[in-house]
Design a protein around this motif. Structure first.
Motif, PDB file in Angstrom:
ATOM      1  N   TRP A  25      82.746  -1.554 118.635  1.00 16.28           N
ATOM      2  CA  TRP A  25      83.149  -0.305 118.413  1.00 16.28           C
ATOM      3  C   TRP A  25      84.350  -0.052 117.243  1.00 16.28           C
ATOM      4  O   TRP A  25      84.350   0.584 116.390  1.00 16.28           O
ATOM      5  N   PRO A  47      84.129  12.312 120.031  1.00 18.26           N
ATOM      6  CA  PRO A  47      84.872  11.104 120.340  1.00 18.26           C
ATOM      7  C   PRO A  47      86.105  10.847 121.258  1.00 18.26           C
ATOM      8  O   PRO A  47      86.720  11.733 121.529  1.00 18.26           O
ATOM      9  N   VAL A 100      75.649  -1.408 121.706  1.00 18.95           N
ATOM     10  CA  VAL A 100      76.284  -0.300 122.319  1.00 18.95           C
ATOM     11  C   VAL A 100      77.481   0.272 121.700  1.00 18.95           C
ATOM     12  O   VAL A 100      77.660   1.461 121.471  1.00 18.95           O
ATOM     13  N   GLY A 101      78.191  -0.657 121.245  1.00 17.39           N
ATOM     14  CA  GLY A 101      79.456  -0.256 120.347  1.00 17.39           C
ATOM     15  C   GLY A 101      79.164   0.540 118.948  1.00 17.39           C
ATOM     16  O   GLY A 101      79.832   1.527 118.868  1.00 17.39           O
ATOM     17  N   TRP A 104      77.758   4.073 119.784  1.00 20.58           N
ATOM     18  CA  TRP A 104      78.770   4.981 120.441  1.00 20.58           C
ATOM     19  C   TRP A 104      79.432   5.562 119.196  1.00 20.58           C
ATOM     20  O   TRP A 104      79.606   6.756 119.170  1.00 20.58           O
ATOM     21  N   ARG A 105      79.643   4.561 118.032  1.00 22.75           N
ATOM     22  CA  ARG A 105      80.059   5.258 116.922  1.00 22.75           C
ATOM     23  C   ARG A 105      79.287   6.268 116.213  1.00 22.75           C
ATOM     24  O   ARG A 105      79.927   7.070 115.389  1.00 22.75           O
ATOM     25  N   THR A 108      79.089   9.624 118.083  1.00 24.38           N
ATOM     26  CA  THR A 108      80.047  10.406 118.252  1.00 24.38           C
ATOM     27  C   THR A 108      80.854  10.597 116.724  1.00 24.38           C
ATOM     28  O   THR A 108      81.938  11.063 116.780  1.00 24.38           O
TER      29      THR A 108
END
Length: 156
Positions: A25, A47, A100-101, A104-105, A108
């Motif tokens: 992330w 975020p 996943v990291g 997520w970026r 968001t």
């Protein structure tokens, strides 16, 4: 290696698995669109941020933890304290953490209008995440069953 240090290998593996998405992330960084001043961005998922300094500290610590854990596990494998078959479990889990990291970026990211990247991440990343987790679970079960069979045949 002492028995106590051998027992710490699952904890080291857990540190690697948990630090990887955070490191990923942080390394990916903010993917929000650059816009002219006064234009508001839309967020599908807002975020979470500690502020730039806090995010940097958390990211650097996660990277250090992941690299250190990886080094310890490689060392344990080379000295035969860690069965090399466990890498068939660890590598898909680390890959899932990177995914996943990154996801997520993307999810968001601030955009103007629709977050098309977020939709594509869910469409393609979700099944890929499932495959990685199933592969890790299947490898762990195979290792477990081979131990049960080996121990069962020794006691008969």
């Amino acid at each position: 290696m002492t028995k106590q240090r051998a027992k710490s290998l699952p904890v080291v593996a857990l540190v690697l698995i948990l630090a990887t998405p955070v490191a990923s992330w942080w390394l990916v960084g903010d993917l929000s669109e650059e816009v002219a001043e006064g234009v508001e961005l839309d967020y599908g998922i807002p975020p979470l941020s500690l502020d730039p300094l806090g995010d940097g500290v958390v990211g650097v610590l996660a990277c250090i933890a992941a690299i250190r854990a990886l080094a310890l596990l490689v060392s344990a494998t080379s000295s035969r304290r860690l069965d090399s078959r466990w890498w068939l479990v660890l590598l898909p889990l680390v890959g899932a953490g990177v995914l996943v990291g990154f996801a997520w970026r993307v999810l968001t990211a601030g955009v103007i209008g629709a977050n098309i990247g977020g939709g594509l991440t869910i469409i393609f990343g979700g099944p890929l995440l499932g495959v990685l987790l199933i592969a890790a679970a299947a490898a762990a079960l195979q290792i477990r069953w081979s131990r049960v069979r080996r121990n069962g045949s020794n006691s008969a």
